[in-house]
Write a protein that holds these residues in place. Structure first.
Motif, PDB file in Angstrom:
ATOM      1  N   LEU A 474     -38.864-122.245  -3.533  1.00 50.66           N
ATOM      2  CA  LEU A 474     -40.341-122.706  -3.752  1.00 50.66           C
ATOM      3  C   LEU A 474     -41.160-122.750  -2.476  1.00 50.66           C
ATOM      4  CD1 LEU A 474     -38.929-125.709  -5.953  1.00 50.66           C
ATOM      5  CD2 LEU A 474     -40.318-123.918  -6.613  1.00 50.66           C
ATOM      6  N   CYS A 475     -40.415-123.060  -1.276  1.00 43.56           N
ATOM      7  CA  CYS A 475     -41.234-122.961   0.129  1.00 43.56           C
ATOM      8  C   CYS A 475     -41.806-121.525   0.103  1.00 43.56           C
ATOM      9  CB  CYS A 475     -40.255-123.410   0.985  1.00 43.56           C
ATOM     10  SG  CYS A 475     -39.696-125.153   0.883  1.00 43.56           S
ATOM     11  N   TYR A 476     -41.035-120.558  -0.240  1.00 45.14           N
ATOM     12  CA  TYR A 476     -41.459-119.178   0.011  1.00 45.14           C
ATOM     13  C   TYR A 476     -42.607-118.772  -0.985  1.00 45.14           C
ATOM     14  CZ  TYR A 476     -41.207-114.167   0.439  1.00 45.14           C
ATOM     15  OH  TYR A 476     -41.387-112.808   0.624  1.00 45.14           O
ATOM     16  N   PHE A 477     -42.383-119.301  -2.127  1.00 40.39           N
ATOM     17  CA  PHE A 477     -43.649-119.117  -2.954  1.00 40.39           C
ATOM     18  C   PHE A 477     -44.542-119.751  -2.473  1.00 40.39           C
ATOM     19  CE2 PHE A 477     -46.208-121.197  -6.084  1.00 40.39           C
ATOM     20  CZ  PHE A 477     -46.729-120.139  -7.091  1.00 40.39           C
ATOM     21  N   PHE A 481     -47.927-117.434  -1.294  1.00 39.27           N
ATOM     22  CA  PHE A 481     -49.261-117.764  -2.199  1.00 39.27           C
ATOM     23  C   PHE A 481     -50.274-118.178  -1.259  1.00 39.27           C
ATOM     24  CE2 PHE A 481     -51.337-119.352  -6.073  1.00 39.27           C
ATOM     25  CZ  PHE A 481     -50.944-118.210  -6.974  1.00 39.27           C
ATOM     26  N   GLY A 482     -50.075-118.745  -0.171  1.00 37.51           N
ATOM     27  CA  GLY A 482     -51.080-119.078   0.796  1.00 37.51           C
ATOM     28  C   GLY A 482     -51.671-120.512   0.940  1.00 37.51           C
ATOM     29  N   PHE A 565     -46.936-111.061  -7.066  1.00 37.75           N
ATOM     30  CA  PHE A 565     -45.770-110.425  -7.110  1.00 37.75           C
ATOM     31  C   PHE A 565     -44.739-110.716  -5.951  1.00 37.75           C
ATOM     32  CE2 PHE A 565     -42.983-106.850  -5.913  1.00 37.75           C
ATOM     33  CZ  PHE A 565     -42.546-106.778  -6.816  1.00 37.75           C
ATOM     34  N   ALA A 566     -45.451-110.706  -4.747  1.00 33.84           N
ATOM     35  CA  ALA A 566     -44.828-111.072  -3.349  1.00 33.84           C
ATOM     36  C   ALA A 566     -44.123-112.186  -3.314  1.00 33.84           C
ATOM     37  CB  ALA A 566     -45.680-110.700  -2.101  1.00 33.84           C
TER      38      ALA A 566
END
Length: 712
Positions: A474-477, A481-482, A565-566
């Motif tokens: 979730l943190c990576y998302f 995502f910015g 996607f990333a």
């Protein structure tokens, strides 16, 4: 101030106290401008133009002529931190020779000295006065004129270039990765000791050197932080790097106790010196600028210099050895690119890295977003590179297995780049590692598996619903995502309260529901504002911020296809893969439905990555569908006046290369990093070097940014 025209009259949030509202709104817009963001009205979500902004300030002038805001920058006065100082010639680094036993002749340093002497164009006088130095390389004595090489300490600071015109300082820029587009710190350097605003002589030149925090000053900084109850700085270099980057308030740099030490002067029309040592003396004696001492090179002096570093009031990490004669130094050329490559006439002999040998008291394990467990050795505190260290990474299970690391092992610990402690080897007490059988986060079974190579053994958690994996994902998302301002502790709080388990859940949060996780109303408001990507929310009062949140929640978030996607965090498929897939397929649905074979046709997508992508989409269909209710992936521009044209940028640009690449891509053009026959245009700035030469050879048109702008 703005990027598009909009001349409508701006409305204020309330009429109760219009001067207060104006100050809040202008302060909010100033913050966005300083951060290089679009100046968007927090309630109407519309771009504020320059004329509208000036109108707001005029209104405030009438209502509150003594407002503190009039002491701050205006739209016409402020110099954006996005502007760059273009270094010409580029600021390059120096080839490194790691610490060596000087009694062993076949080393990097000896090889460089021998090769340099052979390559240098020596005059007949130099040839006749060669001095045998008593050292050899591959059994051949190395001989050279006594004054041929110089040596000087290599400062461990932050590289900077100061530009003077007719004796007056006009700009200052830090050294960037590309050596050309440096961060503009002209405002900050006026608060750095040793940097004169005006030189004692009327010359035009650039002075290059290092920003440092002297050890005596660093002690005072740490003491002040301790008294204030603030977090201490890791080391002088980190402190310096942060201290000079006070873009919002340059005056804060004064409190950082930074100093400047020069190591070079460039651009003098007729320099009154011919050698590095002469340049040093000119800078110190004539210009009065602090300069790192330079002296003639002697092999035996290297160890003496290393042994003397404890007596210095600044940090150094090696010795620069170079050709003393500046003409001969220049004739030797550069490695690789003739403009931006490292100079062949200098080398940095690095000092021995400081090392400690503690005994492991315990080993801690942590689960990451991909399910891999990483380990950290815990030991009694030791002193390394100016800080106390009691923990060091043990990398992965494979490293522990190969080195037989266990509790009780005596290990060698170094600080990588003087920042990150890492275990180098085991000295004594080897034993079979005791890998945890259960995940430290979810208590479910772990298993050992082979990683990317035969030698890489990984310990992974077998539980797909592991909280640690979910929180990290979730943190990576959010980060990809910015989303800014929502750290791991907040995400953990939302996850543990059951409010967020998948990315789509973030967009179902409002202020009241977020408060159920235990946050105050202001904390919950800021958290939701961060998720909704409202710029600078902490600068807005609650009422204004809550209005902005309500408007933001009502619309889908548009995000570039590659970035969406990333943000999924598929292993081995990050931003570059996302961009390649977006260019190839054009829509998210086509990427999602692609087979392994179809994905393998995309550049940089191999069979392992293609398989991981297909498996991810198959296993997360429901979560992706939920996210698409709130997020709209936008493909790259498929039309525009630059469609079908390929651009390569080379050299320095005051606005930064990314600015121009964005302008090209927004009009359908494609940007590449190298020149080839397929390149339509090369856009060249100062320091373009070999790319311009190649473009000329291939008959590719070379443009200035002015000519490029005319194509828009």
């Amino acid at each position: 101030m703005a990027k598009k025209s909009n001349q409508k009259q701006l409305s204020l949030p309330s009429d109760a106290n219009p001067a207060d509202d104006l100050e809040k709104l202008i302060s909010h817009l100033d913050t966005l401008y300083e951060q290089g963001l679009d100046c968007v009205h927090p309630v109407t979500n519309e771009i504020v133009t320059d004329s509208q902004y000036d109108g707001l300030r005029r209104q405030l002038q009438e209502l509150r002529p003594n407002s503190d805001l009039f002491a701050t920058a205006t739209a016409s006065e402020f110099v954006s931190t996005n502007l760059k100082v273009v270094h010409n010639p580029p600021m390059t680094s120096i080839e490194k020779a790691s610490h060596e036993n000087l009694e062993i002749q076949e080393t990097q340093l000896f090889k460089w000295i021998s090769k340099t002497v052979q390559s240098a164009e020596l005059s007949e006088v130099d040839q006749a006065t060669r001095t045998i130095q008593g050292k050899s390389y591959k059994d051949e004595p190395i001989s050279f004129p006594e004054s041929f090489f110089y040596q000087t300490y290599k400062l461990d600071g932050v590289a900077i270039a100061l530009y003077y015109e007719n004796g007056k300082l006009i700009s200052a820029g830090l050294r960037p990765r590309d050596g050309i587009n440096g961060e503009d710190v002209t405002e900050q350097v006026q608060y750095v000791d040793g940097i004169p605003a005006v030189l004692p002589t009327n010359i035009t030149c650039s002075i290059r050197g290092e920003l440092i925090c002297k050890l005596s000053d660093f002690k005072k900084v740490q003491k002040a932080l301790t008294l204030a109850g603030d977090k201490l700085r890791a080391n002088p270099r980190n402190h310096t790097a942060g201290g000079i980057r006070q873009f919002k308030n340059p005056e804060k740099t004064k409190r950082m106790r930074l100093s400047f030490v020069a190591y070079s002067i460039e651009g003098l029309a007729e320099p009154p010196y011919q050698t590095e040592i002469g340049r040093c003396e000119f800078c110190k004696q004539v210009l009065g600028v602090p300069y790192i001492d330079a002296e003639l090179f002697r092999f035996e002096n290297l160890q003496t210099l290393e042994d003397s570093i404890s007596k210095l009031d600044f940090e150094v990490d090696g010795v620069i050895v170079g050709v003393n004669n500046l003409v001969q130094q220049e004739q030797l050329g550069r490695h690789g690119d003739p403009v931006t490559g490292n100079p062949k006439g200098k080398i940095a002999w690095k000092f021995r890295e400081e090392e400690a040998t503690p005994i492991i008291n315990s080993i801690e394990w942590q689960t990451g977003r991909t399910g891999k467990l990483t380990s950290v050795a815990v030991f009694d505190s030791v002193r390394l590179a100016g800080t106390n260290v009691s923990r060091a990474t043990l990398h992965n299970a494979g490293f522990m297995e190969r080195n037989q690391i266990t509790i009780g092992s005596k290990i060698a610990v170094r600080k990588a780049g003087k920042i990150i402690p890492k275990v180098i080897k085991v000295i004594d007490g080897q034993g079979k590692p005791d890998f945890p059988k259960d995940c430290p986060s979810c208590a479910q079974p772990t298993k050992l598996q082979t990683g990317g190579t035969e030698e890489m053994l990984e310990l992974i958690c077998t539980n797909q619903e592991c909280p640690a994996q979910n929180i990290s994902s979730l943190c990576y998302f959010l980060a990809t995502f910015g989303v800014l301002g929502l750290g791991e502790s907040r995400v953990t709080q939302l996850f543990e309260s059951g409010l967020v388990t998948k990315p789509a859940d973030f967009y179902q949060l409002d202020i009241d529901s977020t408060m159920k996780s235990g946050l105050t109303r202001r904390q919950a408001t800021l958290a939701v504002a961060a998720i909704q990507m409202i710029p600078a929310p902490d600068k807005l009062a609650n009422e204004m911020l809550e209005e902005a949140i309500l408007l933001a929640i009502q619309s889908k978030k548009e995000v570039p296809l590659w970035q969406l996607f990333a943000s999924f965090g598929i292993e081995s498929a990050s931003k570059s893969a996302g961009k390649a897939l977006a260019d190839h397929f054009g829509t998210f649905q086509k990427i999602r439905n692609a087979s392994i074979e179809q994905l393998e046709l995309v550049d940089d997508i191999g069979s392992i990555t293609a398989t991981a992508i297909v498996e991810f989409f198959a296993g997360h269909e429901a979560d992706i569908n939920a996210l698409l209710q709130f997020v709209e992936p936008t493909a790259s521009v498929s039309e525009g006046n630059l469609m079908g044209k390929t651009f390569c940028f080379s050299g320095g640009f005051p606005e930064g290369k990314k600015h121009w690449e964005k302008e090209v891509e927004s009009r359908g053009g494609k940007c590449v990093s190298s020149v080839s026959k397929k390149t339509s245009y090369l856009v060249a700035g100062p320091g373009s070097g070999s790319k311009s030469e190649k473009a000329t050879r291939l008959e590719i048109p070379i443009l200035t940014t002015q000519q490029l702008s005319e194509m828009f």
